[in-house]
Design an enzyme around this catalytic site. Structure first.
Site: not given
Ligand SMILES: Cc1ncc(COP(=O)(O)O)c(C=O)c1O
Length: 406
Positions: A86, A134
């Site tokens: 992120k 989140d």
């Molecule tokens: C560690 C991790 N992987 C994958 C995702 C999924 O990303 P997206 O919400 O853009 O689909 C998130 C989203 O918060 C995440 O924190």
């Protein structure tokens, strides 16, 4: 012969995307995320102070165990010291918005690199950036806001663990606690941003109509994720045949999937979007053929995926690019964390948080199911790309689940 696009295993649900055809010819690039915008984001991020590509490791022991030709695992846990991929999204979007505002204010060209290097700290203090989270998106934004010197407010629903909230606050961000789901936190944040003229660095937008609040931010966030693919492909040797991608609001699967589409075109990878059973808004949308909220209560150990509604620009890409949608049990997520921690055969040991290992968890769920393997074209020649999207972002929870500290 069974023509249903659904395959239900003992602990997974698989839906072959009704609009996916192996022989179909695709547009040169998805409309919602152009190659030019991804190239710009990747070049920009590569110029930032402290940039280093994430490590890509081969897991031959695990590949043998799961009956595939190879597994390449890109570990995003070290990204800018923020703990997850992120750090490629929110910081890129924030710096781009601030650079635009400052360029207008000072009537000269100011780049996002200028902003991130801290040259405009005093001016940046006049702005407030905000986002719902989140866990990881808020942490990445809080980190970026601290770098550039602007105020930051992060909207946090109760499902986010105390350890993750503390990590966000440690970057100096103000925490706005929201009684409700992630999606309600997104809405509260959006309202406050409009009311106060704050920068809404959201990773999700409700519509693809021009002028929709949050659309530019959500697209910039996804463009930043293209960096992962531009780093992984040249190091993989042969291109991946499959990519198991974690799905929350869809931004990750869309950003990485769009870049694979742009880079590999018609020979592109089979993209399998992995979600928890109880927070599967992309799966529900694929079934309906249009955006639909998740049916479940969003209770899952995979906190980063506890999202009830898709991001419209992400959905616009994923609905075209995904081969299949897969939902999995929480137990698979924990199994993946443990497997990565111990390493199969001589594979390196890797630390992945609950959501970080969820791509692997998806592969584990289907790997010994003959029907699913056949439907996905998964065999001993397959070369699977996985992204460890986070490290142990809540070390206490990691220790509880894996049995030892990270
Ligand atoms: C560690 C991790 N992987 C994958 C995702 C999924 O990303 P997206 O919400 O853009 O689909 C998130 C989203 O918060 C995440 O924190």
């Amino acid at each position: 012969m069974n023509h249903s696009p659904h395959i239900n295993g003992h602990d997974f649900r698989l839906l072959i995307n009704p609009s996916w055809r192996p022989e179909r010819r695709y547009d040169a690039e998805p409309r919602s995320l152009t190659a030019a915008s991804c190239r710009r984001a990747v070049a920009e991020i590569r110029s930032w102070p402290g940039y280093a590509p994430s490590r890509l490791v081969e897991l031959p022991g695990l590949a043998r165990r799961l009956g595939v030709g190879g597994i390449a695992y890109q570990d995003e846990g070290g990204r800018f010291g923020v703990g997850s991929f992120k750090a490629l999204g929110a910081p890129y979007a924030l710096a781009a918005f601030l650079a635009a505002r400052l360029s207008r204010r000072f009537r000269r060209r100011i780049t996002s690199r200028d902003v991130l290097e801290g040259h405009y700290r005093e001016a940046c203090a006049d702005y407030t950036a905000a986002a719902a989270t989140d866990g990881n998106h808020g942490r990445a934004l809080a980190w970026a806001a601290q770098q550039v010197g602007c105020r930051c407010v992060i909207y946090v629903p109760p499902a986010v663990s105390p350890g993750r909230v503390a990590a966000i606050a440690a970057y100096g961000a103000e925490i706005a606690r929201i009684e409700g789901s992630y999606d309600e936190a997104v809405e509260s944040c959006s309202q406050d941003c409009r009311r106060n003229d704050w920068l809404d660095i959201t990773d999700t937008a409700p519509s693809t109509d021009l002028g929709t609040h949050g659309l530019t931010a959500a697209r910039r966030v996804m463009a930043g994720y293209a960096t992962i693919i531009d780093e992984a492909l040249p190091r993989m040797g042969s291109a991946p045949t499959h990519f198991f991608a974690q799905g929350g609001v869809g931004g990750f699967a869309a950003g990485a999937g769009a870049r694979l589409w742009q880079q590999l075109g018609d020979s592109r990878v089979r993209l399998v979007v992995v979600e928890p059973h109880r927070a599967a808004c992309l799966f529900a949308s694929a079934e309906a053929g249009e955006p639909r909220p998740a049916g479940g209560d969003l209770e899952t150990v995979m906190q980063g995926l506890a999202c009830g509604e898709v991001s419209a620009p992400a959905w616009d890409i994923v609905r075209q690019a995904a081969t299949a949608f897969l939902t999995i049990d929480d137990r698979r997520a924990v199994e993946a964390m443990r497997l990565l921690a111990s390493g199969a055969e001589d594979d390196p040991r890797l630390i992945a948080g609950e959501t970080g290992g969820a791509g692997l968890a998806g592969l584990l769920a289907v790997a010994d199911d003959a029907g699913a393997r056949a439907a996905l074209g998964l065999d001993r020649d397959s070369r699977v790309l996985l992204v460890g999207t986070e490290t142990a972002t809540d070390p206490k929870r990691y220790a509880e689940l894996v049995g030892h500290p990270p």
